[in-house]
Design an enzyme around this catalytic site. Structure first.
Site, PDB file in Angstrom:
ATOM      1  CG  LEU A   1      -1.853  -1.174   1.405  1.00  0.00           C
ATOM      2  CD1 LEU A   1      -2.919  -0.834   2.427  1.00  0.00           C
ATOM      3  CD2 LEU A   1      -2.481  -1.630   0.110  1.00  0.00           C
TER       4      LEU A   1
ATOM      5  N   GLY B   1       1.017  -5.240   1.127  1.00  0.00           N
ATOM      6  CA  GLY B   1      -0.008  -5.228   0.073  1.00  0.00           C
ATOM      7  C   GLY B   1       0.469  -5.867  -1.226  1.00  0.00           C
TER       8      GLY B   1
ATOM      9  CG  ASN C   1       6.107  -5.748   5.864  1.00  0.00           C
ATOM     10  OD1 ASN C   1       5.132  -5.792   5.133  1.00  0.00           O
ATOM     11  ND2 ASN C   1       6.981  -4.768   5.816  1.00  0.00           N
ATOM     12  CD  GLU C   2       0.380  -6.020   6.313  1.00  0.00           C
ATOM     13  OE1 GLU C   2       1.069  -7.016   6.598  1.00  0.00           O
ATOM     14  OE2 GLU C   2      -0.157  -5.866   5.195  1.00  0.00           O
TER      15      GLU C   2
END
Ligand SMILES: CCCCCCCCCCC/C=C/C(=O)SCCNC(=O)CCNC(=O)[C@H](O)C(C)(C)COP(=O)(O)OP(=O)(O)OC[C@H]1O[C@@H](n2cnc3c(N)ncnc32)[C@H](O)[C@@H]1OP(=O)(O)O
Length: 302
Positions: free
Chosen positions: A108, A153, A177-178
């Site tokens: 993202l 994303g 990996n958020e």
């Protein structure tokens, strides 16, 4: 430049799609009476769509430099071009790949979810949902040709595909990996991962925000095949050729049976999911974490 040419393929091959593979393997290329297949290149500023040499196959290339971050524009163009391919019944399979050297997609676009207003967050999240739903439920065969880094994303996008070929370069990594950014992968990101690598491996990967180098990604099942970098796209095309041997209706119904329950999870509560996203991302603490992460990325060069 419009590359308008028309190739004719025999109607019998369209009625029996698996016959095409056999026919072309036998060297059949004769233009005989049948259905028209457009070989026109199309696309938009950030998404290029080119018919591949094999009938029924297209290559969709993302070109949103420097890192193919999923900006609102890129997401919108992706969905429009996918829809075009789906509406053109001559296409059965698509390879998704990147034009940015060493990067499939950075995920993202952080500038879309940092320092903006709630209306923008809502609009952006709707576009992210739309990208996932369209790709995940696409009737087309999708193969990701992962020719570079593939975090968050970007990883999600590749997980919507039916098959993933990745460049065997230890510099590249793939994963959700958020948590490393202080944010949380939403339930439908999680579900997509669980459906690919299983519950236990997903729980560990999501909590730790693991980015897997290619060999580990293959071991855990996040990608299906590793090949030298210069063979990623050609391998993806040959995988598609194998999948093309399966009758479309049977494969599509099977895909839908496997994926619809997961997609329904989001379809049933899209608005609620948008509201959750907006309130989460608008928190001061989350905005601070994102700003720090972006600043670190930008400092890397300095
Ligand atoms: C209770 C539960 C509720 C849940 C509600 C939902 C919660 C929110 C869910 C949000 C889910 C988020 C998903 C995401 O995808 S977030 C994005 C994560 N992406 C990353 O962590 C990747 C970051 N980038 C990198 O690691 C590297 O850039 C990369 C390996 C991709 C490439 O490295 P390279 O060295 O080649 O390039 P640079 O790092 O120098 O980057 C070049 C410029 O690009 C900018 N950049 C990089 N990534 C992004 C990005 N994702 N968005 C925007 N911009 C990005 C980078 O800053 C450089 O810019 P400058 O040239 O200006 O310095």
């Amino acid at each position: 430049m419009a590359l308008t040419a028309v190739v004719r393929i025999p109607t019998r091959a369209l009625l029996r799609p698996w016959a095409r593979l056999r026919d072309s393997a036998l060297g059949w290329m004769e233009p005989v009476g049948g259905v028209e297949v457009s070989t026109q290149r199309f696309g938009s500023q950030r998404v290029l769509v080119e018919p591949a040499s094999a009938a029924g196959v297209a290559v969709m290339t993302f070109k949103n430099p420097p890192v193919n971050s999923l900006s609102l524009e890129l997401l919108t163009e992706l969905v429009i071009n996918l829809e075009k391919l789906e509406n053109d019944k001559t296409f059965r399979g698509v390879v998704l790949t990147s034009d940015c050297p060493g990067i499939f997609s950075a995920g993202l676009d952080l500038t879309e979810i940092c320092g903006r207003n709630p209306a923008h967050y809502a609009e952006y999240w709707k576009a992210v949902q739309e990208m996932w739903l369209r790709l995940y439920l696409s009737n087309l065969m999708l193969v990701a040709a992962i020719n570079g880094a593939c975090p968050a994303g970007g990883c999600l996008m590749s997980l919507t595909c039916d098959y993933r070929v990745m460049a065997d370069n230890p510099k590249y990594a793939i994963g959700l990996n958020e948590t490393l950014l202080g944010i949380v992968a939403p339930f439908w990101f999680k579900d997509t991962l669980v459906n690919t690598i299983g519950h236990r491996a997903s729980e560990r990967a999501l909590q730790l925000g693991l980015l897997f180098p290619p060999t580990e990604a293959l071991q855990v099942g996040m990608v299906d095949r590793l090949v030298p970098e210069d063979q990623v796209q050609s391998t993806a095309l040959s995988v598609l050729a194998q999948w093309m041997a399966i009758p479309d209706h049977a494969r599509q119904l099977t895909k839908n049976m496997m994926r619809k329950p997961t997609a329904d999870g989001l379809l049933k509560k899209r608005d609620e999911d948008i509201q959750n996203f907006v309130s989460f991302i608008s928190r001061d603490s989350i905005q601070k974490s994102l700003q720090m992460y972006l600043a670190k990325l930008r400092q890397k060069k300095g």
